[in-house]
Motif scaffolding. Structure first.
Motif, PDB file in Angstrom:
ATOM      1  N   MET A 266      69.862  37.737  27.318  1.00 52.42           N
ATOM      2  CA  MET A 266      68.701  37.929  26.465  1.00 52.42           C
ATOM      3  C   MET A 266      69.060  38.299  25.023  1.00 52.42           C
ATOM      4  SD  MET A 266      65.512  37.468  26.398  1.00 52.42           S
ATOM      5  CE  MET A 266      65.025  37.376  28.124  1.00 52.42           C
ATOM      6  N   PRO A 267      70.018  39.241  24.799  1.00 54.44           N
ATOM      7  CA  PRO A 267      70.369  39.527  23.394  1.00 54.44           C
ATOM      8  C   PRO A 267      70.835  38.286  22.640  1.00 54.44           C
ATOM      9  CG  PRO A 267      71.255  41.220  24.843  1.00 54.44           C
ATOM     10  CD  PRO A 267      70.739  40.125  25.739  1.00 54.44           C
ATOM     11  N   LEU A 268      71.650  37.446  23.307  1.00 57.98           N
ATOM     12  CA  LEU A 268      72.125  36.230  22.656  1.00 57.98           C
ATOM     13  C   LEU A 268      70.996  35.233  22.458  1.00 57.98           C
ATOM     14  CD1 LEU A 268      74.441  34.590  21.519  1.00 57.98           C
ATOM     15  CD2 LEU A 268      74.920  33.767  23.841  1.00 57.98           C
ATOM     16  N   LEU A 269      70.095  35.134  23.466  1.00 58.96           N
ATOM     17  CA  LEU A 269      68.956  34.227  23.333  1.00 58.96           C
ATOM     18  C   LEU A 269      68.059  34.639  22.175  1.00 58.96           C
ATOM     19  CD1 LEU A 269      68.013  33.781  27.115  1.00 58.96           C
ATOM     20  CD2 LEU A 269      69.163  32.117  25.630  1.00 58.96           C
ATOM     21  N   ARG A 270      67.812  35.955  22.059  1.00 55.13           N
ATOM     22  CA  ARG A 270      66.990  36.444  20.953  1.00 55.13           C
ATOM     23  C   ARG A 270      67.694  36.211  19.619  1.00 55.13           C
ATOM     24  NH1 ARG A 270      65.725  41.902  24.293  1.00 55.13           N
ATOM     25  NH2 ARG A 270      63.786  41.254  25.321  1.00 55.13           N
TER      26      ARG A 270
ATOM     27  N   PHE B  24      58.561  34.502  26.257  1.00 53.92           N
ATOM     28  CA  PHE B  24      59.732  34.568  27.128  1.00 53.92           C
ATOM     29  C   PHE B  24      60.741  35.584  26.618  1.00 53.92           C
ATOM     30  CE2 PHE B  24      64.105  32.957  27.802  1.00 53.92           C
ATOM     31  CZ  PHE B  24      64.192  33.197  29.165  1.00 53.92           C
ATOM     32  N   LEU B  25      60.920  35.651  25.307  1.00 56.32           N
ATOM     33  CA  LEU B  25      61.903  36.558  24.711  1.00 56.32           C
ATOM     34  C   LEU B  25      61.334  37.950  24.452  1.00 56.32           C
ATOM     35  CD1 LEU B  25      63.501  34.088  22.133  1.00 56.32           C
ATOM     36  CD2 LEU B  25      64.461  34.816  24.313  1.00 56.32           C
ATOM     37  N   ASP B  26      60.033  38.138  24.722  1.00 56.40           N
ATOM     38  CA  ASP B  26      59.368  39.433  24.525  1.00 56.40           C
ATOM     39  C   ASP B  26      59.463  39.871  23.067  1.00 56.40           C
ATOM     40  OD1 ASP B  26      57.911  41.676  25.172  1.00 56.40           O
ATOM     41  OD2 ASP B  26      59.662  42.851  25.766  1.00 56.40           O
ATOM     42  N   ILE B  27      59.163  38.966  22.182  1.00 56.48           N
ATOM     43  CA  ILE B  27      59.151  39.251  20.750  1.00 56.48           C
ATOM     44  C   ILE B  27      57.728  39.092  20.229  1.00 56.48           C
ATOM     45  CG2 ILE B  27      59.958  38.515  18.467  1.00 56.48           C
ATOM     46  CD1 ILE B  27      62.535  37.596  19.733  1.00 56.48           C
ATOM     47  N   THR B  28      57.267  40.080  19.491  1.00 55.57           N
ATOM     48  CA  THR B  28      55.955  40.001  18.855  1.00 55.57           C
ATOM     49  C   THR B  28      56.130  39.544  17.417  1.00 55.57           C
ATOM     50  OG1 THR B  28      55.128  41.806  20.224  1.00 55.57           O
ATOM     51  CG2 THR B  28      53.874  41.283  18.237  1.00 55.57           C
TER      52      THR B  28
END
Length: 564
Positions: A137-141, A164-168
């Motif tokens: 996840m850190p790399l995906l974000r 999916f990445l839980d980013i607002t």
């Protein structure tokens, strides 16, 4: 160990399913049973079993409705449904609810175990995938934000990845800051990658500390994995607070010597948000200086609307940071305060280069530096000069200086110095500001001038030593002149006169007279020669004139001196 729950309104079936199979021996634990769908839901909420074996037809809440509500509540369970009615409509409903298996009563234990094991393998595969996704996840974000900054995604692609990445990311407009770590490539850090990253890590923490006073954190990614991190923040509500807080802030490590901050605000709030960003940037610079004794240079883009505006603002911030090599380090450079270059004019400095070589040739530091400052000013007069062009100018100047140094390098020690000068000049290509480039050139001037002056002093001393030897051998010649001595040591009479006075602190004529008088005094004391004989020996054909000169030098006539 995987867990199982059993739901059936017939107690004999519940007991049979729980006890007729040695679940523990197979690696499973029955965590509870329920007599209807409502109890089954409560059991699932409390125990969160991996697998639920349930009848379909039950009072209060049947099995299909129980599964439907469990799916709605996102309970992490896998379902095996049983029915004593061989009707297609039940099987069809089970498929629609994504039930893992539909079995007919009476249940065959071996078949049930096979189904449970198959579901277990499926659960294992899903959990492995979840772990892989969680670890990635850190790399995906990070990769998502990198693509966001370059504008390589459509709005639809961005929307699909945010959840999916839980980013607002729902501000009206965004501004990008590019923060360059000024000392990242300095000599103190360049040869130690770990030290470079520790420096940047410390700065990133201060960046988060300063900008995170704005909103509350949405998530903190795992650290320590060696993967660059992006961190998303959003305000407690979706509305920014003009003049005080930013709506959203996103941090991103681009790798190398740069960090990125993406700040968002609401519609019509860009003025207040921009003032706040300036305040935070100034606070950031002060804290970094106090805590880490280093500096950062910040390039600032404009507020731009929507997701695509992030890439535009990032491009502007990157353009602003390019001016660091002209403006200097430890600054906030806004794209709004500079004019992007159109045509990049060439710089004519050949006239000043000639002054540099002519002054360094004779070791004049101050004059050489004045010419270099004039070149530096001429560069700064240009609207924009690329860093590469500045480095080339620095190299050209360095080469000119070193060529002059090579003209006097005739000993091994001198040649070693030339190697040192070459090494110093090559560092120009790694410098990142005009000031740093010219500092290398100024240092070269100091070192080369010192070498030239030392060599000249040594040569002058050697020349004067030769001249003194010639004078000592020929002072008896009445016609001995400054021109004779200068010709003997192969330099001009005017230059010889200058360096003789500088080296001996006396002019040539006085020195020659002093030499003749000292020899006369020696002869008067140690021989029985007459005064007129001594006069001829030391270069005086007229004895009377010799006597006048002797008395002027000693205060005595030759006869008086001999009788003292």
């Amino acid at each position: 160990m995987y867990t199982i729950a059993i739901v059936d309104d017939e107690s004999i079936i519940r007991r049979g399913l729980a006890q007729s199979i040695d679940w523990n021996d197979l690696g499973y634990e029955v965590v509870g049973t329920a007599s209807d769908g409502e109890e089954g839901l409560s059991l699932m909420k409390e125990k969160k079993p991996d697998i639920v074996i349930s009848d379909i037809r039950m009072p209060v809440l049947d099995g299909l409705e129980m599964v439907r509500q469990a799916r709605k509540q996102r309970l992490p369970c896998n379902f095996i449904l049983m029915s004593g009615y061989e009707e297609f409509r039940y099987a069809q409903c089970a498929v629609n609810l994504k039930v893992e298996k539909y079995l007919l009563k009476p249940i065959d234990n071996e078949e049930l175990v096979r189904v449970v094991r198959r579901i277990t393998r499926q659960i294992e595969a899903e959990r492995k995938l979840e772990r892989q996704i969680s670890e990635s996840m850190p790399l995906l974000r990070h990769n998502f934000v990198a693509r966001l900054l370059t504008g390589s995604m459509t709005a639809e692609e961005i929307e699909s990845e945010l959840g999916f990445l839980d980013i607002t990311l729902n501000a009206f407009q965004y501004l990008v800051l590019v923060i360059k770590v000024d000392d990242y490539r300095s000599e103190a850090y360049a040869s130690h990658i770990q030290q470079q990253e520790l420096l940047k890590f410390g700065i990133l923490n201060i960046v988060k500390e300063v900008f995170s006073e704005e909103p509350q954190p949405s998530f903190y990614p795992e650290t320590g994995s060696g993967i660059p991190n992006s961190v998303q923040f959003h305000s407690a509500g979706d509305e920014g607070i003009p003049g005080n807080k930013l709506q959203q802030v996103l941090f991103h490590d681009t790798g190398g010597d740069e960090l990125v901050v993406i700040a968002g605000c609401g519609e019509g709030e860009e003025g207040a948000a921009l003032r706040r960003i300036y305040q935070l940037c100034e606070e950031l610079s002060l804290k970094i200086g106090d805590s880490l004794s280093t500096t950062v240079t910040i390039g600032m883009g404009r507020f731009r609307k929507g997701y695509q505006g992030i890439a535009r603002s990032n491009s502007e911030a990157a353009s602003a940071i390019e001016y660091r090599h002209m403006e200097g380090k430890n600054r906030i450079i806004s794209i709004q305060d500079i004019h992007l270059p159109g045509r990049r004019d060439s710089i004519s400095i050949s006239d000043l280069e000639k002054k540099v070589t002519s002054s360094i040739k004779i070791g004049l530091v101050e004059e050489t530096n004045k010419s270099l400052e004039a070149i530096r000013s001429r560069i700064l007069e240009q609207e924009f000069v690329t860093l590469e062009k500045m480095r080339l100018i620095g190299m050209e100047l360095s080469i000119l200086l070193i060529k002059e140094a090579e003209n006097w390098a005739n000993q091994d020690s001198d040649k070693n110095q030339i190697e040192e000068f070459n090494s110093l000049s090559s560092s120009v290509m790694s410098k990142e500001t005009l000031d740093d480039i010219f500092q290398v050139v100024f240092t070269l001037v100091e070192k080369i001038a010192a070498g030239i002056n030392a060599q000249r002093i040594s040569q002058q001393k050697e020349i004067i030593d030769q001249a003194i030897a010639y004078i000592d051998a020929n002072y008896g010649s009445e016609d001995l002149s400054l021109q004779d001595v200068a010709q003997n040591v192969h330099i001009s009479s005017s230059y010889f006169s200058t360096i003789f006075k500088k080296e001996k602190n006396i002019n040539f004529t006085d020195y020659l007279t002093e030499t003749r008088m000292k020899k006369s005094m020696e002869l008067l004391r140690n021989t029985n020669l007459k005064a007129y004989e001594i006069a001829r020996m030391v270069g005086y054909s007229n004895p009377q004139y010799f006597s006048l000169c002797f008395k002027k030098y000693t205060g005595y006539s030759p006869l008086q001196f001999k009788n003292i």
